[in-house]
Design a protein around this motif. Structure first.
Motif, PDB file in Angstrom:
ATOM      1  N   GLN A  18       0.732  -1.299   0.027  1.00  0.00           N
ATOM      2  CA  GLN A  18       0.094   0.005  -0.008  1.00  0.00           C
ATOM      3  C   GLN A  18       1.016   1.204  -0.011  1.00  0.00           C
ATOM      4  N   LEU A  20       1.586   3.433   2.240  1.00  0.00           N
ATOM      5  CA  LEU A  20       0.878   4.611   2.562  1.00  0.00           C
ATOM      6  C   LEU A  20       1.871   5.773   3.356  1.00  0.00           C
ATOM      7  N   GLU A  32      -5.347   5.626   1.278  1.00  0.00           N
ATOM      8  CA  GLU A  32      -5.502   5.074   2.523  1.00  0.00           C
ATOM      9  C   GLU A  32      -7.014   4.822   2.577  1.00  0.00           C
ATOM     10  N   LYS A  33      -7.820   5.754   2.445  1.00  0.00           N
ATOM     11  CA  LYS A  33      -9.346   5.756   2.562  1.00  0.00           C
ATOM     12  C   LYS A  33      -9.816   4.559   1.558  1.00  0.00           C
ATOM     13  N   PHE A  35      -8.039   1.690   0.727  1.00  0.00           N
ATOM     14  CA  PHE A  35      -7.833   0.432   1.391  1.00  0.00           C
ATOM     15  C   PHE A  35      -8.717   0.163   2.676  1.00  0.00           C
ATOM     16  N   VAL A  36      -8.944   1.343   3.458  1.00  0.00           N
ATOM     17  CA  VAL A  36      -9.604   0.988   4.419  1.00  0.00           C
ATOM     18  C   VAL A  36     -10.992   0.669   4.315  1.00  0.00           C
ATOM     19  N   LEU A  39     -10.968  -2.929   3.407  1.00  0.00           N
ATOM     20  CA  LEU A  39     -10.910  -3.699   4.779  1.00  0.00           C
ATOM     21  C   LEU A  39     -12.458  -3.691   5.265  1.00  0.00           C
ATOM     22  N   LEU A  55       3.050  -1.942   3.886  1.00  0.00           N
ATOM     23  CA  LEU A  55       1.604  -1.222   4.318  1.00  0.00           C
ATOM     24  C   LEU A  55       2.064   0.281   4.326  1.00  0.00           C
ATOM     25  N   PHE A  70      -1.639   7.687   9.774  1.00  0.00           N
ATOM     26  CA  PHE A  70      -2.103   6.285   9.261  1.00  0.00           C
ATOM     27  C   PHE A  70      -3.378   5.794  10.441  1.00  0.00           C
ATOM     28  N   ARG A  72      -6.455   6.058  10.251  1.00  0.00           N
ATOM     29  CA  ARG A  72      -7.568   5.169   9.562  1.00  0.00           C
ATOM     30  C   ARG A  72      -7.361   3.845   9.610  1.00  0.00           C
ATOM     31  N   VAL A  73      -6.226   3.457   9.037  1.00  0.00           N
ATOM     32  CA  VAL A  73      -5.918   2.126   8.766  1.00  0.00           C
ATOM     33  C   VAL A  73      -5.495   1.433   9.875  1.00  0.00           C
ATOM     34  N   LYS A  76      -9.045   0.891  11.721  1.00  0.00           N
ATOM     35  CA  LYS A  76      -9.718  -0.326  10.873  1.00  0.00           C
ATOM     36  C   LYS A  76      -9.300  -1.828  11.439  1.00  0.00           C
TER      37      LYS A  76
END
Length: 253
Positions: A18, A20, A32-33, A35-36, A39, A55, A70, A72-73, A76
């Motif tokens: 990713q 990020l 990132e958004k 990928f989240v 998930l 990542l 990071f 957000r990820v 999650k």
């Protein structure tokens, strides 16, 4: 060796690269958004999730400090683990300085070398893919330096504001880290990870070899009932692999 047996209508998911934070936090935020969101989407039917490295485009753990951002990820991943979904993380060449943050904060095991797994009676050999096979010579030398205990000890003495900024600059700019050939398909006969897999097959049978690192979505048959799968990335391809009972399939999100 860990054995995973999927429940009815459950799948095992694989993703990597990713990166990020690259080339800047602002520019990587949409990725990132996305990928989240992926998930969050697979949460409903994930038996387990494998994240195969890179990542982050740069990651270094001081004793009491980790890189800013990071959220957000990380949030999650914490949500998925708290929901009881196993997550397995393999460090890549950009986040190889991971130590125990993921284990302590997220309850996610971190692997620094490829591992064998049995998933629904299929034998998997899983890792990031960096430094394997007959090539990647420059990176293999650089990795020895970066993972040398004295170098890590010296780097920790840099103030995090300086150390993280320097690490991010090197990670984006330095081809020894980023991998100059990571984005080019060399032909199946010249792919050094294919050569590595074929050599491993001389020792043991594996139904699937799953790697990242090459930034290319690849499915290459190695022998009868043995396949090499590269997961691509979340920069250009937004690809992942899904194992549904007994077959591994590359998909695009």
């Amino acid at each position: 060796m860990i054995t995973i047996t999927t429940s009815n209508n459950k799948n095992v998911y694989f993703a990597s690269d990713q990166h990020l934070g690259a080339p800047t936090p602002k520019e990587s935020m949409p990725r990132e958004k996305k990928f989240v969101a992926w998930l969050d989407e697979i949460k409903k039917d994930a038996e387990a999730i494998f994240l195969l490295g890179d990542l982050f485009d740069f990651w270094f753990e001081y004793k009491t400090v980790v890189p800013k951002g990071f959220i957000r990820v990380l949030g999650k991943l914490a949500e998925l683990r708290d929901a009881g979904i196993p997550i397995y993380f393999f460090v890549g060449n950009h986040d190889l300085w991971m130590t125990d943050y993921f284990q302590k904060e997220l309850n996610i095991p971190v692997y620094h070398k490829p591992q064998e797994f049995i998933i629904n009676n299929k034998k998997f050999f899983i890792g990031h893919g960096d430094g394997l096979g007959p090539r990647d010579i420059g990176y293999k030398r650089m990795k020895k330096v970066f993972t040398f205990p004295l170098f890590k000890w010296m780097f920790r003495w840099l103030h995090p504001d300086l150390g993280v900024k320097l690490g991010q600059y090197m990670s984006v700019k330095n081809k020894m880290i980023s991998g100059e050939e990571d984005f080019k398909f060399l032909g199946a006969e010249n792919e050094w990870l294919v050569q590595y897999c074929k050599k491993k097959l001389q020792e043991n049978h594996y139904d699937y070899f799953v790697f990242g690192h090459r930034h290319l979505p690849l499915e290459i048959e190695l022998a009868e009932n043995s396949m090499y799968v590269n997961l691509g990335d979340w920069i250009n391809y937004f690809t992942f692999a899904e194992f549904d009972k007994n077959r591994l399939i590359l998909k695009e999100y």
